[in-house]
Design a protein around this motif. Structure first.
Motif, PDB file in Angstrom:
ATOM      1  N   ALA A 166       0.816  -1.219   0.000  1.00 54.08           N
ATOM      2  CA  ALA A 166       0.000   0.000   0.000  1.00 54.08           C
ATOM      3  C   ALA A 166       0.849   1.267   0.000  1.00 54.08           C
ATOM      4  O   ALA A 166       0.373   2.333  -0.383  1.00 54.08           O
ATOM      5  CB  ALA A 166      -0.931   0.004   1.213  1.00 54.08           C
ATOM      6  N   HIS A 167       2.114   1.160   0.412  1.00 58.70           N
ATOM      7  CA  HIS A 167       2.953   2.353   0.506  1.00 58.70           C
ATOM      8  C   HIS A 167       3.647   2.737  -0.794  1.00 58.70           C
ATOM      9  O   HIS A 167       4.201   3.825  -0.904  1.00 58.70           O
ATOM     10  CB  HIS A 167       3.961   2.206   1.641  1.00 58.70           C
ATOM     11  N   ASN A 168       3.669   1.872  -1.781  1.00 59.81           N
ATOM     12  CA  ASN A 168       4.147   2.192  -3.135  1.00 59.81           C
ATOM     13  C   ASN A 168       5.539   2.815  -3.193  1.00 59.81           C
ATOM     14  O   ASN A 168       5.751   3.810  -3.871  1.00 59.81           O
ATOM     15  CB  ASN A 168       3.153   3.129  -3.841  1.00 59.81           C
ATOM     16  N   TRP A 169       6.507   2.216  -2.524  1.00 62.99           N
ATOM     17  CA  TRP A 169       7.856   2.788  -2.541  1.00 62.99           C
ATOM     18  C   TRP A 169       8.479   2.764  -3.930  1.00 62.99           C
ATOM     19  O   TRP A 169       9.374   3.556  -4.221  1.00 62.99           O
ATOM     20  CB  TRP A 169       8.740   2.061  -1.531  1.00 62.99           C
ATOM     21  N   ASP A 170       8.020   1.892  -4.784  1.00 60.12           N
ATOM     22  CA  ASP A 170       8.563   1.843  -6.142  1.00 60.12           C
ATOM     23  C   ASP A 170       8.246   3.100  -6.936  1.00 60.12           C
ATOM     24  O   ASP A 170       8.903   3.392  -7.936  1.00 60.12           O
ATOM     25  CB  ASP A 170       8.023   0.619  -6.889  1.00 60.12           C
ATOM     26  N   LEU A 171       7.244   3.851  -6.493  1.00 54.76           N
ATOM     27  CA  LEU A 171       6.861   5.077  -7.192  1.00 54.76           C
ATOM     28  C   LEU A 171       7.744   6.268  -6.833  1.00 54.76           C
ATOM     29  O   LEU A 171       7.512   7.371  -7.308  1.00 54.76           O
ATOM     30  CB  LEU A 171       5.398   5.424  -6.886  1.00 54.76           C
ATOM     31  N   PHE A 172       8.736   6.051  -6.005  1.00 53.88           N
ATOM     32  CA  PHE A 172       9.592   7.140  -5.548  1.00 53.88           C
ATOM     33  C   PHE A 172      10.941   7.035  -6.247  1.00 53.88           C
ATOM     34  O   PHE A 172      11.874   6.419  -5.740  1.00 53.88           O
ATOM     35  CB  PHE A 172       9.734   7.068  -4.021  1.00 53.88           C
ATOM     36  N   PRO A 173      11.078   7.635  -7.439  1.00 51.90           N
ATOM     37  CA  PRO A 173      12.315   7.502  -8.216  1.00 51.90           C
ATOM     38  C   PRO A 173      13.417   8.438  -7.701  1.00 51.90           C
ATOM     39  O   PRO A 173      13.165   9.350  -6.918  1.00 51.90           O
ATOM     40  CB  PRO A 173      11.872   7.921  -9.618  1.00 51.90           C
ATOM     41  N   GLY A 174      14.615   8.189  -8.166  1.00 52.02           N
ATOM     42  CA  GLY A 174      15.741   9.060  -7.843  1.00 52.02           C
ATOM     43  C   GLY A 174      16.443   8.727  -6.545  1.00 52.02           C
ATOM     44  O   GLY A 174      17.274   9.490  -6.069  1.00 52.02           O
ATOM     45  N   TYR A 175      16.126   7.576  -5.961  1.00 51.80           N
ATOM     46  CA  TYR A 175      16.737   7.157  -4.704  1.00 51.80           C
ATOM     47  C   TYR A 175      17.258   5.735  -4.827  1.00 51.80           C
ATOM     48  O   TYR A 175      16.606   4.874  -5.402  1.00 51.80           O
ATOM     49  CB  TYR A 175      15.717   7.205  -3.553  1.00 51.80           C
ATOM     50  N   ALA A 176      18.443   5.498  -4.265  1.00 55.76           N
ATOM     51  CA  ALA A 176      18.933   4.132  -4.111  1.00 55.76           C
ATOM     52  C   ALA A 176      18.189   3.539  -2.927  1.00 55.76           C
ATOM     53  O   ALA A 176      17.973   4.219  -1.920  1.00 55.76           O
ATOM     54  CB  ALA A 176      20.432   4.142  -3.852  1.00 55.76           C
TER      55      ALA A 176
END
Length: 192
Positions: A166-176
């Motif tokens: 539900a938190h969708n961390w894959d949608l947060f680009p630009g981070y290792a």
């Protein structure tokens, strides 16, 4: 045998298994009794060690909750003899309980507790955030975006419950990103 790092929370219980958990043996991790939403004891110890290692000047936590993670990071600040922790929780009763817990653990002097919505609050300080612990709103992505302009290139982001889809961390680009396999997942991120 794992023991509690806190004087006022001595009893530990096995962690719970979730359908989306990245581990199949969650009972190998420990929770503080009567604190089911609190990070695992092992995560709390990791947060304390991370603060001791990185020596951040400014830490921001979203989702104070029962303040187990708050107290753990404050213990790291106390060890370093430097740093400030600002923690946000929308529920005023949780903030009051957290403050009492921090006082009883002799950690209150290292922490400022705010009762604000992390999706809309503004960062009231001029110093950048060195360490960001995200464990608050249901929309973690929006929560992180709200504080992102106060990160610098070396800011470390730690997110609890990171395996929850539900938190969708894959949608947060630009981070290792590094996802640690814990009962609910622990994610470390840094800008690339």
């Amino acid at each position: 045998m794992l023991y509690s790092p806190f004087k006022t929370r001595q009893t530990l219980v096995p962690a719970e298994q979730y359908p989306w958990s990245p581990v199949s043996d969650a009972e190998q991790w420990s929770l503080f009794e009567n604190q089911p939403a609190s990070p695992e004891v092992e995560v709390c110890r990791f947060l304390e060690a991370l603060v001791v290692l990185l020596k951040p000047n400014i830490i921001v936590e979203t989702g104070t909750g029962s303040a187990s993670s708050t107290a753990s990071m404050a213990r790291g600040i106390r060890t370093n003899r430097r740093g400030l922790l600002f923690t946000y929780e929308l529920d005023v009763r949780k903030v009051e309980a957290a403050q009492l817990f921090l006082i009883n653990e002799r950690l209150y002097e290292y922490v400022t507790c705010y009762s604000h919505d992390t999706l809309s609050t503004s960062w009231p300080h001029d110093k950048p955030i060195d360490l960001f612990f995200c464990d608050g709103a249901d929309n973690r992505f929006a929560e992180l975006k709200n504080f992102e302009s106060h990160f610098h290139k070396d800011t470390i982001i730690v997110a609890h419950d990171a395996a929850n889809p539900a938190h969708n961390w894959d949608l947060f680009p630009g981070y290792a990103k590094i996802l640690f396999s814990t009962p609910v997942g622990l994610l470390l991120m840094q800008k690339i």
